[in-house]
Write a protein that holds these residues in place. Structure first.
Motif, mmCIF file in Angstrom:
data_model
loop_
_atom_site.group_PDB
_atom_site.id
_atom_site.type_symbol
_atom_site.label_atom_id
_atom_site.label_comp_id
_atom_site.label_asym_id
_atom_site.label_seq_id
_atom_site.Cartn_x
_atom_site.Cartn_y
_atom_site.Cartn_z
ATOM 1 N N GLN A 20 0.726 -1.016 0.052
ATOM 2 C CA GLN A 20 -0.048 -0.230 0.055
ATOM 3 C C GLN A 20 0.547 0.663 0.014
ATOM 4 O OE1 GLN A 20 -2.794 -0.647 3.415
ATOM 5 N NE2 GLN A 20 -3.716 -1.198 2.190
ATOM 6 N N ILE A 21 0.610 1.944 -0.330
ATOM 7 C CA ILE A 21 1.173 3.579 -0.455
ATOM 8 C C ILE A 21 0.812 4.103 0.579
ATOM 9 C CG2 ILE A 21 1.743 5.661 -1.799
ATOM 10 C CD1 ILE A 21 0.325 4.690 -3.948
ATOM 11 N N LYS A 22 2.151 4.583 1.623
ATOM 12 C CA LYS A 22 1.458 5.813 3.051
ATOM 13 C C LYS A 22 1.287 6.566 2.700
ATOM 14 C CE LYS A 22 5.525 3.090 5.002
ATOM 15 N NZ LYS A 22 6.236 3.267 6.194
ATOM 16 N N SER A 23 0.394 7.608 3.337
ATOM 17 C CA SER A 23 -0.476 8.378 3.286
ATOM 18 C C SER A 23 0.200 9.360 4.719
ATOM 19 C CB SER A 23 -1.437 8.573 2.943
ATOM 20 O OG SER A 23 -2.189 9.911 3.091
ATOM 21 N N VAL A 24 1.042 10.591 4.284
ATOM 22 C CA VAL A 24 1.280 11.806 4.986
ATOM 23 C C VAL A 24 0.796 12.797 4.893
ATOM 24 C CG1 VAL A 24 3.057 10.393 5.321
ATOM 25 C CG2 VAL A 24 2.821 13.162 3.892
ATOM 26 N N SER A 25 0.177 13.553 6.410
ATOM 27 C CA SER A 25 -0.771 14.286 5.841
ATOM 28 C C SER A 25 -0.020 16.163 6.448
ATOM 29 C CB SER A 25 -2.059 15.223 7.335
ATOM 30 O OG SER A 25 -1.288 14.442 8.579
ATOM 31 N N PHE A 26 -0.147 16.720 5.810
ATOM 32 C CA PHE A 26 0.069 18.729 5.407
ATOM 33 C C PHE A 26 -0.189 19.542 6.221
ATOM 34 C CE2 PHE A 26 0.722 22.734 4.447
ATOM 35 C CZ PHE A 26 2.524 23.017 4.510
ATOM 36 N N SER A 27 -0.564 19.927 7.120
ATOM 37 C CA SER A 27 -1.690 21.343 8.458
ATOM 38 C C SER A 27 -0.731 22.490 8.144
ATOM 39 C CB SER A 27 -1.992 21.215 9.847
ATOM 40 O OG SER A 27 -1.878 22.422 10.134
ATOM 41 N N PRO A 28 -1.292 23.439 6.870
ATOM 42 C CA PRO A 28 -0.582 24.797 6.164
ATOM 43 C C PRO A 28 -1.039 26.177 8.367
ATOM 44 C CG PRO A 28 -3.295 24.549 5.443
ATOM 45 C CD PRO A 28 -2.415 23.284 5.798
ATOM 46 N N GLU A 29 -1.987 25.465 8.488
ATOM 47 C CA GLU A 29 -1.846 26.415 9.576
ATOM 48 C C GLU A 29 -0.526 25.967 10.369
ATOM 49 O OE1 GLU A 29 -4.461 24.211 8.910
ATOM 50 O OE2 GLU A 29 -5.685 26.204 8.029
ATOM 51 N N LYS A 30 -0.251 25.268 11.549
ATOM 52 C CA LYS A 30 0.645 24.984 12.021
ATOM 53 C C LYS A 30 2.271 24.796 11.088
ATOM 54 C CE LYS A 30 -2.633 21.830 15.141
ATOM 55 N NZ LYS A 30 -2.480 20.204 15.516
ATOM 56 N N ASN A 31 1.988 24.508 10.508
ATOM 57 C CA ASN A 31 3.362 24.665 8.588
ATOM 58 C C ASN A 31 4.079 23.159 9.209
ATOM 59 O OD1 ASN A 31 4.499 25.663 6.546
ATOM 60 N ND2 ASN A 31 5.983 26.205 8.082
ATOM 61 N N GLN A 32 3.288 21.981 9.157
ATOM 62 C CA GLN A 32 3.513 20.008 9.837
ATOM 63 C C GLN A 32 3.186 19.423 9.015
ATOM 64 O OE1 GLN A 32 2.146 18.623 13.314
ATOM 65 N NE2 GLN A 32 4.038 19.362 14.489
ATOM 66 N N ILE A 33 4.139 19.077 8.959
ATOM 67 C CA ILE A 33 4.008 17.639 7.756
ATOM 68 C C ILE A 33 4.193 16.136 8.453
ATOM 69 C CG2 ILE A 33 6.002 17.622 6.816
ATOM 70 C CD1 ILE A 33 4.462 16.540 4.092
ATOM 71 N N ASN A 34 3.121 15.082 8.539
ATOM 72 C CA ASN A 34 3.523 13.969 9.094
ATOM 73 C C ASN A 34 3.516 13.950 10.602
ATOM 74 O OD1 ASN A 34 3.213 10.953 9.166
ATOM 75 N ND2 ASN A 34 5.329 10.917 8.708
ATOM 76 N N ALA A 35 2.885 14.777 11.086
ATOM 77 C CA ALA A 35 2.621 15.051 12.411
ATOM 78 C C ALA A 35 4.233 15.418 12.491
ATOM 79 C CB ALA A 35 1.887 13.894 13.132
ATOM 80 N N GLY A 36 5.055 15.888 12.674
ATOM 81 C CA GLY A 36 6.595 15.579 13.117
ATOM 82 C C GLY A 36 7.453 14.670 13.170
ATOM 83 N N LEU A 37 7.113 13.347 12.654
ATOM 84 C CA LEU A 37 7.580 12.343 12.133
ATOM 85 C C LEU A 37 8.071 12.500 10.518
ATOM 86 C CD1 LEU A 37 4.852 10.103 13.070
ATOM 87 C CD2 LEU A 37 6.457 10.757 14.838
ATOM 88 N N PRO A 38 9.377 11.081 10.337
ATOM 89 C CA PRO A 38 10.030 11.746 9.544
ATOM 90 C C PRO A 38 9.277 11.097 8.462
ATOM 91 C CG PRO A 38 10.552 10.771 11.236
ATOM 92 C CD PRO A 38 10.092 10.782 11.592
ATOM 93 N N LEU A 39 9.537 11.477 7.092
ATOM 94 C CA LEU A 39 8.881 11.683 6.034
ATOM 95 C C LEU A 39 9.405 9.628 4.733
ATOM 96 C CD1 LEU A 39 8.932 14.743 3.972
ATOM 97 C CD2 LEU A 39 6.849 13.733 5.336
ATOM 98 N N PRO A 40 8.556 9.306 4.537
ATOM 99 C CA PRO A 40 8.507 8.129 3.780
ATOM 100 C C PRO A 40 9.547 8.572 3.064
ATOM 101 C CG PRO A 40 6.437 8.578 4.169
ATOM 102 C CD PRO A 40 7.022 9.457 4.439
ATOM 103 N N SER A 41 10.604 7.557 3.126
ATOM 104 C CA SER A 41 11.807 6.907 2.169
ATOM 105 C C SER A 41 11.818 5.978 1.775
ATOM 106 C CB SER A 41 13.471 7.503 3.090
ATOM 107 O OG SER A 41 13.110 6.725 3.875
ATOM 108 N N GLU A 42 12.611 5.512 0.907
ATOM 109 C CA GLU A 42 12.762 4.945 -0.977
ATOM 110 C C GLU A 42 11.390 4.370 -0.730
ATOM 111 O OE1 GLU A 42 15.764 1.991 0.348
ATOM 112 O OE2 GLU A 42 17.188 3.708 0.616
ATOM 113 N N GLU A 43 10.372 4.897 -1.173
ATOM 114 C CA GLU A 43 9.170 4.142 -1.663
ATOM 115 C C GLU A 43 8.295 5.805 -1.451
ATOM 116 O OE1 GLU A 43 6.594 3.192 1.793
ATOM 117 O OE2 GLU A 43 8.049 3.405 3.313
#
Length: 385
Positions: A20-43
């Motif tokens: 399955q393809i992973k999904s991360v969320s971006f919040s423009p209000e907080k200027n935060q992506i993936n709830a502060g967790l590292p982004l997926p790599s090599e996929e």
């Protein structure tokens, strides 16, 4: 060999079906992506986020922190025609490197209204007219240009491009530049010679008639100005999308992937000699390790290729019933090049180091070519802290 091939297919199919393809969320209000967790790599992965009312386009540029922005990969989401979406979803098609840092820039575009479009057109028109009037000098003998024909056309295109730097076409149709008609008009003006003229262009009235060279010079320059305005109007006949917000995340980390040791288990045939009708060969199962020549997430050809080394499980026998062994551990050993045909099935080819044993001594150490197939499994290499 047949059973090994079937086993490889059975092991491969579930991996393809359930991945399955992973999904991360971006919040423009907080200027935060993936709830502060590292982004997926090599996929590949998806970026999702909420959008304010009226937003019709979202772009994201992703590039390594230590690289320039012109090296970025750009991904785009556009609202469907006559829809009013409340969120966006962008597919990141090129995987990010493991344990690295990236900069992400989000661009939000809104629809422009008639008033805004009118202001854009007028600003571009004014800049075009000012540029052309400033770069043509009329004297008694000729119309002299301060820049070359080629440079003038390039700079005219840049005026339009820069004027639209904060706008995007709804159909992703960028301004392709002025046409050959404008180019020919520029060439015409560069070639005009004015003879026996005694005038001052500033003293001429707009209502001046006749064949006065000064009046003629002003006419051809005005014609060029009108041509450039008409062609920009043609491009701007539909409303553009206006950039209304930019969100930037700097130096953001990606996941650190674990290290794996590729183990190969397969079956191969070794060629000892002979022709098509009297082929001399031996077969045996083998096992070994491989070193990839590249990361398959970033390069398909080298990513699927690797150098392998290992040993055969058993000795082989040639056509003269001589046992073929190996000089190192009493078994033939090999080194070769492997290439993945499916997710875990590999084709292998290389050389086998062999020897024959006479009176408990290794003699006749020889290299023979071999080919075979193997299944490749990754064993995680974890170091205890």
């Amino acid at each position: 060999m047949k059973n090994l091939f079937i086993l490889c297919l059975i092991l491969t199919i579930p991996m393809e079906v359930f991945s399955q393809i992973k999904s991360v969320s971006f919040s423009p209000e907080k200027n935060q992506i993936n709830a502060g967790l590292p982004l997926p790599s090599e996929e590949r992965f998806l970026i999702q986020g909420l959008i304010p009312s009226g937003i019709r386009r979202v772009e994201v540029k992703i590039f390594k922190t230590n690289k320039k922005e012109n090296s970025a990969e750009t991904y785009t989401w556009k609202a469907a025609y006559l829809s009013n979406p409340s969120d966006f979803e962008i597919y990141v098609a090129y995987p990010l490197r493991s344990n690295d840092t990236y900069t992400l820039k989000f661009y939000y575009f809104n629809s422009t209204d008639t008033t805004e479009m009118k202001a854009v057109k007028e600003a571009i028109h004014e800049n075009l007219e000012t540029y052309l009037n400033a770069n043509f000098v009329v004297n008694k003998k000729e119309i002299k240009a301060l820049v070359s024909q080629k440079a003038m056309l390039v700079q005219l295109n840049e005026i339009v491009t820069q004027g639209l730097s904060n706008y995007s076409h709804q159909l992703d149709q960028g301004f392709s530049g002025f046409s050959d008609v404008v180019k020919q008009k520029i060439e015409q003006i560069h070639g005009i010679k004015l003879k026996d003229s005694k005038f001052n262009l500033l003293k001429k009235s707009v209502d001046t008639k006749g064949t006065d060279n000064a009046y003629y010079a002003k006419q051809v320059i005005d014609q060029l100005i009108d041509l450039t305005k008409a062609e920009t109007n043609q491009y701007l006949r539909s409303n553009l999308l206006m950039l209304v917000d930019i969100r930037e995340i700097n130096n953001y980390p990606t996941e650190k992937k674990p290290n794996y040791l590729p183990i190969n288990i397969g079956y191969a045939g070794t060629y000892f000699g002979g022709g098509f009708n009297d082929l001399d060969y031996g077969t045996s199962a083998f096992a070994g390790i491989s070193m990839p020549l590249g990361n398959k997430n970033f390069t398909k050809i080298l990513g699927n290729a690797s150098i392998s080394t290992g040993v055969f499980f058993s000795n082989m026998t040639n056509a003269s019933q001589t046992e073929i062994s190996g000089p190192l551990i009493g078994r033939p050993s090999y080194i070769g090049l492997g290439y993945s045909l499916f997710r875990i099935l590999r084709f292998n080819a290389g050389a086998v180091l062999t020897s024959t044993e006479i009176n408990n001594k290794f003699e006749d150490v020889t290299l023979y070519p071999f080919v075979g197939f193997s299944a490749e499994f990754h064993i995680w290499l974890g170091l205890k802290r």
